[in-house]
Design a protein around this motif. Structure first.
Motif, PDB file in Angstrom:
ATOM      1  N   GLY A  65     -19.038  25.312 -16.124  1.00 13.56           N
ATOM      2  CA  GLY A  65     -19.839  25.459 -14.922  1.00 13.56           C
ATOM      3  C   GLY A  65     -20.604  24.209 -14.533  1.00 13.56           C
ATOM      4  O   GLY A  65     -21.612  24.303 -13.840  1.00 13.56           O
ATOM      5  N   LYS A  71     -18.681  25.677  -6.592  1.00  9.71           N
ATOM      6  CA  LYS A  71     -19.494  26.903  -6.622  1.00  9.71           C
ATOM      7  C   LYS A  71     -18.931  27.857  -7.683  1.00  9.71           C
ATOM      8  O   LYS A  71     -17.973  28.579  -7.438  1.00  9.71           O
ATOM      9  CB  LYS A  71     -19.512  27.559  -5.244  1.00  9.71           C
ATOM     10  N   TYR A  72     -19.522  27.819  -8.854  1.00  7.35           N
ATOM     11  CA  TYR A  72     -19.105  28.666  -9.973  1.00  7.35           C
ATOM     12  C   TYR A  72     -19.710  30.059  -9.870  1.00  7.35           C
ATOM     13  O   TYR A  72     -20.762  30.249  -9.246  1.00  7.35           O
ATOM     14  CB  TYR A  72     -19.579  28.054 -11.294  1.00  7.35           C
ATOM     15  N   SER A  73     -19.087  31.000 -10.550  1.00  2.98           N
ATOM     16  CA  SER A  73     -19.657  32.334 -10.691  1.00  2.98           C
ATOM     17  C   SER A  73     -20.861  32.250 -11.642  1.00  2.98           C
ATOM     18  O   SER A  73     -20.946  31.341 -12.483  1.00  2.98           O
ATOM     19  CB  SER A  73     -18.627  33.302 -11.273  1.00  2.98           C
ATOM     20  N   ASP A  74     -21.778  33.184 -11.510  1.00  2.00           N
ATOM     21  CA  ASP A  74     -22.923  33.227 -12.424  1.00  2.00           C
ATOM     22  C   ASP A  74     -22.491  33.369 -13.884  1.00  2.00           C
ATOM     23  O   ASP A  74     -23.050  32.695 -14.749  1.00  2.00           O
ATOM     24  CB  ASP A  74     -23.896  34.334 -12.025  1.00  2.00           C
ATOM     25  N   PRO A  75     -21.499  34.232 -14.184  1.00  2.00           N
ATOM     26  CA  PRO A  75     -21.080  34.334 -15.592  1.00  2.00           C
ATOM     27  C   PRO A  75     -20.570  33.001 -16.162  1.00  2.00           C
ATOM     28  O   PRO A  75     -20.835  32.692 -17.326  1.00  2.00           O
ATOM     29  CB  PRO A  75     -19.965  35.378 -15.567  1.00  2.00           C
ATOM     30  N   LYS A  77     -21.477  29.908 -15.104  1.00  2.00           N
ATOM     31  CA  LYS A  77     -22.622  28.998 -15.223  1.00  2.00           C
ATOM     32  C   LYS A  77     -23.512  29.346 -16.413  1.00  2.00           C
ATOM     33  O   LYS A  77     -24.071  28.460 -17.040  1.00  2.00           O
ATOM     34  CB  LYS A  77     -23.468  29.020 -13.939  1.00  2.00           C
ATOM     35  N   SER A  78     -23.631  30.618 -16.719  1.00  2.00           N
ATOM     36  CA  SER A  78     -24.539  31.036 -17.793  1.00  2.00           C
ATOM     37  C   SER A  78     -23.824  31.297 -19.121  1.00  2.00           C
ATOM     38  O   SER A  78     -24.438  31.798 -20.059  1.00  2.00           O
ATOM     39  CB  SER A  78     -25.312  32.287 -17.366  1.00  2.00           C
ATOM     40  N   SER A  79     -22.560  30.934 -19.212  1.00  2.00           N
ATOM     41  CA  SER A  79     -21.779  31.244 -20.426  1.00  2.00           C
ATOM     42  C   SER A  79     -22.228  30.464 -21.651  1.00  2.00           C
ATOM     43  O   SER A  79     -22.031  30.906 -22.776  1.00  2.00           O
ATOM     44  CB  SER A  79     -20.288  30.976 -20.179  1.00  2.00           C
ATOM     45  N   ASN A 102     -15.866  35.976 -14.241  1.00  2.00           N
ATOM     46  CA  ASN A 102     -15.630  34.657 -13.649  1.00  2.00           C
ATOM     47  C   ASN A 102     -14.622  34.785 -12.510  1.00  2.00           C
ATOM     48  O   ASN A 102     -13.974  35.804 -12.355  1.00  2.00           O
ATOM     49  CB  ASN A 102     -15.191  33.639 -14.719  1.00  2.00           C
TER      50      ASN A 102
END
Length: 129
Positions: A65, A71-75, A77-79, A102
């Motif tokens: 991420g 523009k990444y998904s939240d999952p 980015k927070s992985s 994702n």
């Protein structure tokens, strides 16, 4: 002790085979480039240009991420994942299972040799060919 000697001898004889077994690091970059043909519609490996997916220049060793401008998904980015051979291998086999939620549409590579080959290709491409 004597009854274990044949089994021990057989085990020792098999050790070179175990040491020679393939790992993610031992794929064939040339074969990986061919398999990567399935990925290049969405991903660029030769230049830092995002497409439908982020570019993969320098992906090995990069935090998930982290490509600027994508523009990444939240999952994703927070992985907390850093891409190495093991994490790439798991992700390439099952993107949705490895990081649920994702945006990757690709279902994954089912053959271990193809996964190893793509990883070898990505590593080679990141090193400049």
């Amino acid at each position: 002790m004597r009854r274990y000697r044949p089994a021990l001898a057989a085990l020792v004889a098999l050790l070179p085979l175990a040491a020679a077994s393939p790992s993610w690091a031992e794929g064939d970059p040339a074969k990986g480039e061919k398999v990567f043909g399935r990925c290049k519609t969405c991903h660029e490996v030769a230049k830092q240009q995002n497409k439908i997916g982020p570019h993969l220049v320098g992906v090995v060793g990069r935090k998930a991420g982290a490509v600027e401008g994508f523009k990444y998904s939240d999952p994703m980015k927070s992985s907390g994942i850093t891409w190495d051979e093991a994490t790439l291998g798991q992700y390439l086999k099952d993107p949705k299972g490895f990081i649920p939620g994702n945006k990757m549409a690709f279902v994954g590579l089912k053959k271990d040799d193809e996964v190893a080959d793509v990883i070898a290709y990505l590593k080679q491409a990141a090193a400049g060919g």
